[in-house]
Design a protein around this motif. Structure first.
Motif, PDB file in Angstrom:
ATOM      1  N   TYR A 124       0.837  -1.202   0.000  1.00  0.00           N
ATOM      2  CA  TYR A 124       0.000   0.000   0.000  1.00  0.00           C
ATOM      3  C   TYR A 124       0.871   1.251   0.000  1.00  0.00           C
ATOM      4  N   ASP A 125       0.286   2.345  -0.496  1.00  0.00           N
ATOM      5  CA  ASP A 125       0.901   3.668  -0.432  1.00  0.00           C
ATOM      6  C   ASP A 125       0.054   4.553   0.463  1.00  0.00           C
ATOM      7  N   LEU A 126       0.692   5.291   1.317  1.00  0.00           N
ATOM      8  CA  LEU A 126       0.005   6.282   2.142  1.00  0.00           C
ATOM      9  C   LEU A 126      -0.049   7.598   1.373  1.00  0.00           C
ATOM     10  N   HIS A 127      -1.245   8.121   1.141  1.00  0.00           N
ATOM     11  CA  HIS A 127      -1.371   9.396   0.438  1.00  0.00           C
ATOM     12  C   HIS A 127      -0.900  10.540   1.334  1.00  0.00           C
ATOM     13  N   THR A 128      -0.341  11.546   0.703  1.00  0.00           N
ATOM     14  CA  THR A 128       0.216  12.666   1.457  1.00  0.00           C
ATOM     15  C   THR A 128      -0.807  13.764   1.720  1.00  0.00           C
ATOM     16  N   ILE A 129      -1.919  13.774   0.971  1.00  0.00           N
ATOM     17  CA  ILE A 129      -2.881  14.871   1.073  1.00  0.00           C
ATOM     18  C   ILE A 129      -4.210  14.411   1.652  1.00  0.00           C
ATOM     19  N   ILE A 130      -4.704  13.268   1.214  1.00  0.00           N
ATOM     20  CA  ILE A 130      -5.991  12.768   1.681  1.00  0.00           C
ATOM     21  C   ILE A 130      -5.788  11.650   2.700  1.00  0.00           C
TER      22      ILE A 130
END
Length: 280
Positions: A124-130
């Protein structure tokens, strides 16, 4: 299979090619492979190269064969880099809000949209904005190959990069923004307003009729009037294409994204709105 090569170097800054420290960004899909080399210190783009396949590759294994061939023959890739960043472009992903996210149990998020195997590696990738994460299956064989060549490197799913860049791009827009990112065999639709994500999904298509169906279906679900909202195209699409023509039949306000980076200005091979994920 024939490989078509497009290569562009920024003519006005040729001396930048002698930068001592360079970063490499790579994007790959079953439709092609591209990379960007930039100055690690100034972030200035030094070189962009794109390989497009005459037809989609049938499997990640065959894609790796093509990538190995590129690395073996392209001298620009045969040098030392201070950092390497890879982007996996596929439809083996889904977006999960933080409130519903459990990083220790990723497989259930994909089971309704993606055919998975017990042996699949899911990350998974953690979003930086949402407050959300992209859960996806990367091309592990390609990651292993890149690790053998460069050691530690960073990688993300293409939708993570696309969404975060578009949210930054549209954070000051008070109207809803309807973005369509076009690739040869699939499209991403991102709808946002004032830096907030309202909708994201990715669709595979074979014909222009498939393409416009997904665009109009999304607009209908969001209660957006095709006669009034503005659609902004990004990626592999030009005004002369059949996809553009059929879209314009149903949606009158169509624009191409204004470039954030001027690297492709005056290029005969690339449009300013292309390659937004890798260069922006």
């Amino acid at each position: 299979m024939t490989i078509k090569v497009k290569q562009l170097q920024k003519k006005s800054k040729k001396n930048s090619a002698f930068a001592q420290h360079k970063s490499l960004s790579i994007q790959f899909s079953l439709d092609g492979f591209s990379f960007c080399i930039s100055n690690s210190e100034t972030k200035e783009i030094l070189l962009f190269t794109e390989y497009t396949f005459s037809s989609s590759i049938a499997s990640p294994e065959l894609l790796l064969d093509k990538i190995i061939r590129v690395f073996d023959t392209d001298k620009d890739l045969q040098q030392d880099f201070t950092s390497v960043f890879a982007i996996h472009q596929n439809n083996l992903a889904t977006l999960v809000p933080n409130k519903l996210f459990d990083r220790n149990n990723l497989a259930p998020y994909l089971k309704y949209d993606v055919k998975t195997l017990k042996t699949d590696f899911i990350t998974y990738d953690l979003h930086t904005i949402i407050a959300a994460n992209t859960v996806y299956i990367p091309y592990v064989n390609i990651n292993n190959y890149l690790f053998q060549n460069f050691g530690e490197f960073e990688y993300k799913h293409h939708s993570t990069v696309l969404i975060d860049k578009l949210l930054n791009y549209s954070e000051n827009d008070s109207e809803e923004q309807f973005f369509v990112h076009v690739s040869p065999s699939h499209l991403d639709i991102v709808v946002c307003k004032e830096g907030k994500l309202l909708f994201y999904n990715s669709f595979s298509y074979n014909t222009k009729e498939d393409f416009i169906y997904y665009v109009l279906f999304t607009a209908e679900q969001l209660q957006m009037d095709p006669n009034s909202f503005q659609l902004t195209f990004i990626g592999d699409i030009e005004k002369e294409s059949d996809i553009y023509s059929i879209t314009y039949t149903y949606i009158r306000n169509i624009h191409f994204m204004n470039p954030i980076n001027s690297f492709f200005t005056d290029s005969e091979d690339f449009s300013n709105h292309s390659n937004f994920i890798l260069i922006a």
